[in-house]
Scaffold this active site. Sequence first.
Site, PDB file in Angstrom:
ATOM      1  N   THR A 204     -46.133 -38.595  17.598  1.00  0.00           N
ATOM      2  CA  THR A 204     -45.523 -38.632  18.926  1.00  0.00           C
ATOM      3  C   THR A 204     -43.981 -39.247  18.365  1.00  0.00           C
ATOM      4  OG1 THR A 204     -47.209 -39.506  20.037  1.00  0.00           O
ATOM      5  CG2 THR A 204     -45.298 -40.014  21.032  1.00  0.00           C
TER       6      THR A 204
ATOM      7  N   ARG B  79     -56.010 -32.529  28.528  1.00  0.00           N
ATOM      8  CA  ARG B  79     -56.038 -34.039  27.701  1.00  0.00           C
ATOM      9  C   ARG B  79     -54.686 -34.525  27.836  1.00  0.00           C
ATOM     10  NH1 ARG B  79     -53.251 -36.619  23.062  1.00  0.00           N
ATOM     11  NH2 ARG B  79     -54.758 -38.235  22.638  1.00  0.00           N
ATOM     12  N   VAL B  80     -54.698 -35.626  28.239  1.00  0.00           N
ATOM     13  CA  VAL B  80     -53.510 -36.417  28.232  1.00  0.00           C
ATOM     14  C   VAL B  80     -53.768 -37.874  27.238  1.00  0.00           C
ATOM     15  CG1 VAL B  80     -52.118 -37.802  29.607  1.00  0.00           C
ATOM     16  CG2 VAL B  80     -52.937 -35.833  30.692  1.00  0.00           C
ATOM     17  N   GLY B  81     -52.858 -38.012  26.547  1.00  0.00           N
ATOM     18  CA  GLY B  81     -52.627 -39.052  25.592  1.00  0.00           C
ATOM     19  C   GLY B  81     -52.194 -40.265  26.188  1.00  0.00           C
TER      20      GLY B  81
HETATM   21  N1  ASP Z   1     -50.541 -40.889  20.671  1.00  0.00           N
HETATM   22  C1  ASP Z   1     -50.474 -39.532  20.879  1.00  0.00           C
HETATM   23  C2  ASP Z   1     -51.455 -39.014  21.586  1.00  0.00           C
HETATM   24  O1  ASP Z   1     -52.570 -39.599  21.456  1.00  0.00           O
HETATM   25  C3  ASP Z   1     -50.438 -39.020  19.493  1.00  0.00           C
HETATM   26  C4  ASP Z   1     -49.709 -39.497  18.346  1.00  0.00           C
HETATM   27  O2  ASP Z   1     -49.064 -40.139  18.483  1.00  0.00           O
HETATM   28  O3  ASP Z   1     -50.054 -39.032  17.262  1.00  0.00           O
HETATM   29  O4  ASP Z   1     -51.367 -38.199  22.141  1.00  0.00           O
END
Ligand code: ASP
Length: 317
Positions: free
Chosen positions: A165, A193-195
């Site tokens: 991210t 899917r939501v992160g």
């Molecule tokens: N934290 C982000 C998510 O879960 C992905 C990431 O930062 O690697 O979508």
Amino acid sequence: MIVVGNCESWPGIETTARHLQQGAHGLDALVPGLSLVEAEAKVRSVGYGGWPNLLGEMEFDASVMNGTTRDYGAVAAVPMTLEVTRLARAVLENLPHTMLVGEGARRYADELGLARDPVLLEHSKEVWWRKLEDVMTPEQKDAFPNTDLAPLTRAITDPEKVRDTTVFLCKDSRNNICTATSTSGWAWKYPGRVGDSPIPGAGFYADSRYGGAACTHTGEMTMRCSTARTVVLAMKLGMSLDDALRLAVTELQELKSGYTGGVVIHAIDAAGHHRVINVGCEEDIIYWIWTPQLGKPVKQQALKAEDLLTGRVEALS
Ligand code: ASP
């Protein structure tokens, strides 16, 4: 003044720093910086360079938060849109809501005049299909996309390798602490899917009186622990930045079930100290920092959680 950005913030951090130097509000400094990251195809986790979901479609998550008012705007699972941080800011500014998802978010992007962008890189499409072909049976391949996707999620998703991210945190010249996040999420994720990046308290949180935090890597963990809010609330309750982070790290390390992996917590306090903590990622974690004293953004290595927990860290001053 200070701005902290994760490793992938390099295309935009200088722009953000320049805006801060010129006295801009934190959000006015963060959003243009993040737009540059979203447009950079070499950043393989955000915007144009990101990875698609299991159906080969891009879905983006983003947020902005103003720690002085505690207003935030977020968008999740947005198709066909590069400038999702700008869209999240518009949600904050213009709507009586805080979050839009999917088609509704795209509809609002149309109202704002944001282009319907061709967001899937040819290279991302090739890698996606190759990965799928490797794990599908001939029957699944013939039926695709009309086949159950859940078994494929487990078979090809390796979030440790293909996700990240962009997060930015800043304190501006008037002491507003703000955060911004943007991501295409896990590569080959289940559609919808939501992160954690658009979830307040999990992937980001800011309160200008105490500090701000933003997380990268395994969103499935920070959503279970409300990690960003934990850091800021612990400072509100009187803990130092390091003690607040020790609490947040300990909570993450207590998780034993479900999907677990690495997490990186980026945090600043109201005095302008910062820490970036690598909680269980095998690789070295790099981030960017800018202050007027530094003059230009510089790269640093994140502290390992073990060093923080055992006190093997230099005191913040
Ligand atoms: N934290 C982000 C998510 O879960 C992905 C990431 O930062 O690697 O979508």
